[in-house]
Design a protein around this motif. Structure first.
Motif, PDB file in Angstrom:
ATOM      1  N   UNK A 252      10.505  28.789   4.886  1.00 38.73           N
ATOM      2  CA  UNK A 252      11.180  30.089   4.767  1.00 38.73           C
ATOM      3  C   UNK A 252      11.795  29.733   3.307  1.00 38.73           C
ATOM      4  N   UNK A 253      12.581  28.520   3.052  1.00 35.31           N
ATOM      5  CA  UNK A 253      13.246  28.077   1.941  1.00 35.31           C
ATOM      6  C   UNK A 253      12.293  27.828   0.638  1.00 35.31           C
ATOM      7  N   UNK A 254      11.197  27.074   1.083  1.00 36.30           N
ATOM      8  CA  UNK A 254      10.177  26.647   0.212  1.00 36.30           C
ATOM      9  C   UNK A 254       9.670  27.651  -0.556  1.00 36.30           C
ATOM     10  N   UNK A 255       9.295  29.156   0.193  1.00 32.36           N
ATOM     11  CA  UNK A 255       8.891  30.341  -0.182  1.00 32.36           C
ATOM     12  C   UNK A 255       9.832  31.115  -0.946  1.00 32.36           C
ATOM     13  N   UNK A 256      10.946  30.752  -1.255  1.00 33.78           N
ATOM     14  CA  UNK A 256      12.052  31.284  -1.911  1.00 33.78           C
ATOM     15  C   UNK A 256      12.361  32.568  -1.159  1.00 33.78           C
TER      16      UNK A 256
END
Length: 393
Positions: A252-256
């Motif tokens: 989720x973080x990697x997908x902003x």
């Protein structure tokens, strides 16, 4: 019977169990009176890297599995650690365990069936059908948790277009994913740890859908459901639930992705577990045998592999790069190496063994950089093995 003769008989029985491997998870306690060593506070990181490489290479090369004596539950745990490199002996030769099942090879516990019509068509415009992995809880041969097989395959860098042969038909990983989405209402245990790992590997973390029972689902909803189960609940001291949340949050973080309440709750739960893992760490570097509930240590090395190994796997996924490089984590990795060294040749339970190996693989990759693992597939199938046969009902 005299006490001397009784002691001698007991010793013979215990040694027979260990040497023949009839116990899937033997007690590997040190002799009475021997204290657990205390880890050094100073760690040579270059030596730790080399030590990790040595125990991982030994485990890959010397703990051999085959499709006759071992089952999918054992074999696919090995693939979790070593991905497509992990070998299995089949019909007298070694093959990649992952490729074996993708090619339609037989393996006890790899129990599949054709699924439902999917709500999308293939590139050729033809209707697609899902591929369903059947649940076989408690067998230690088949899929023990909902969506466990797809979760493992998803960590082997397989694309959605990767083909899976089954019963004379060709499916894709995307078909497997689609069936998991349709089957959420069949998850009567409401255990979504492996589901999160699998779905977030292939879908945006904001995805929502309707399953075959007409129920609405979303990935953030699954995250909240896992948080709501409570701290420390679930398989292996709650580590699998935390691993599922960590992998989902990382993606989720990697997908902003926006930190909506579900994701904030997941991060809070993860940070709480990290604090407790550090607080409860033993002086010798081992992580608590009671996981995140309270301090604890065990003289049983087989249990230590299971508890420290699962917790190190979670930490290697959830800690920031700065946190992962701190001495307390290095001490846990160093301790894990020592336990691997002390149990070489002993028949260990595959779940604990390969989750610990996976933890070391992840730690090694993030701290020292990625490394290629190799197995000579022409190796002599008659070489030594130290994995007990599958526990069949």
């Amino acid at each position: 019977m005299s006490s001397v003769r009784y002691f001698g008989l007991c010793l013979v029985v215990v040694m027979t169990l260990v040497l023949t491997g009839t116990s899937c998870r033997p007690s590997l306690a040190p002799p009475a009176g021997q204290e657990l060593p205390t880890a050094s506070t100073e760690i040579d990181m270059d030596k730790l890297r080399d030590r990790i490489d040595a125990v991982l290479d030994y485990t890959l090369a010397n703990r051999r599995l085959n499709t006759k004596d071992h089952a999918a539950w054992q074999i696919l745990h090995g693939a979790l650690a070593y991905q497509a490199v992990f070998p299995v002996e089949n019909d007298g030769k070694y093959v990649s365990a992952v490729q074996h099942v993708l090619d339609g090879g037989k393996m006890e516990g790899w129990t599949m069936e054709r699924g439902s019509p999917l709500p999308f068509v293939g590139a050729d415009g033809e209707k697609r059908y899902g591929l369903r992995a059947l649940l076989e809880q408690g067998t230690k041969t088949g899929q023990g948790h909902n969506d466990q097989w797809l979760a493992i395959l998803s960590q082997c860098n397989l694309s959605p277009e990767t083909t899976i042969q089954f019963d004379g038909n060709e499916y894709t990983v995307a078909d497997f994913v689609g069936q998991v989405q349709l089957d959420l209402s069949r998850n009567f245990d409401h255990e979504y740890s492996w589901t999160l790992i699998a779905l977030t590997a292939y879908l945006p973390t904001t995805t929502s859908w309707v399953d075959s029972a007409g129920k609405q689902w979303s990935i953030p909803g699954l995250v909240q459901a896992e948080v709501d189960h409570g701290f420390g609940s679930g398989a292996c001291g709650g580590t699998h639930r935390l691993i599922g949340l960590s992998m989902a949050l990382n993606r989720h973080t990697a997908q902003n992705g926006e930190m909506t309440p579900e994701w904030v709750a997941a991060d809070d739960r993860i940070q709480e577990a990290i604090r407790k893992a550090r607080e409860y760490q033993n002086p010798n570097g081992a992580l608590s045998s009671n996981y995140f509930l309270r301090p604890g240590s065990s003289p049983d090395l087989a249990e230590d592999i299971g508890t420290t190994g699962h917790t190190l796997e979670f930490l290697s996924l959830s800690l920031t790069e700065e946190e992962l490089n701190k001495p307390w984590v290095a001490r846990a990795a160093q301790h894990m190496c020592k336990v691997f060294e002390q149990t070489e040749g002993a028949p260990l339970e595959c779940g604990a063994l390969y989750h610990a190996a996976h933890g070391l693989v992840l730690y090694r990759e993030r701290v020292f950089g990625p490394r290629e693992y190799k197995f000579e597939l022409t190796a002599d199938p008659g070489a030594s093995t130290s994995i007990a046969p599958a526990e069949r009902s």
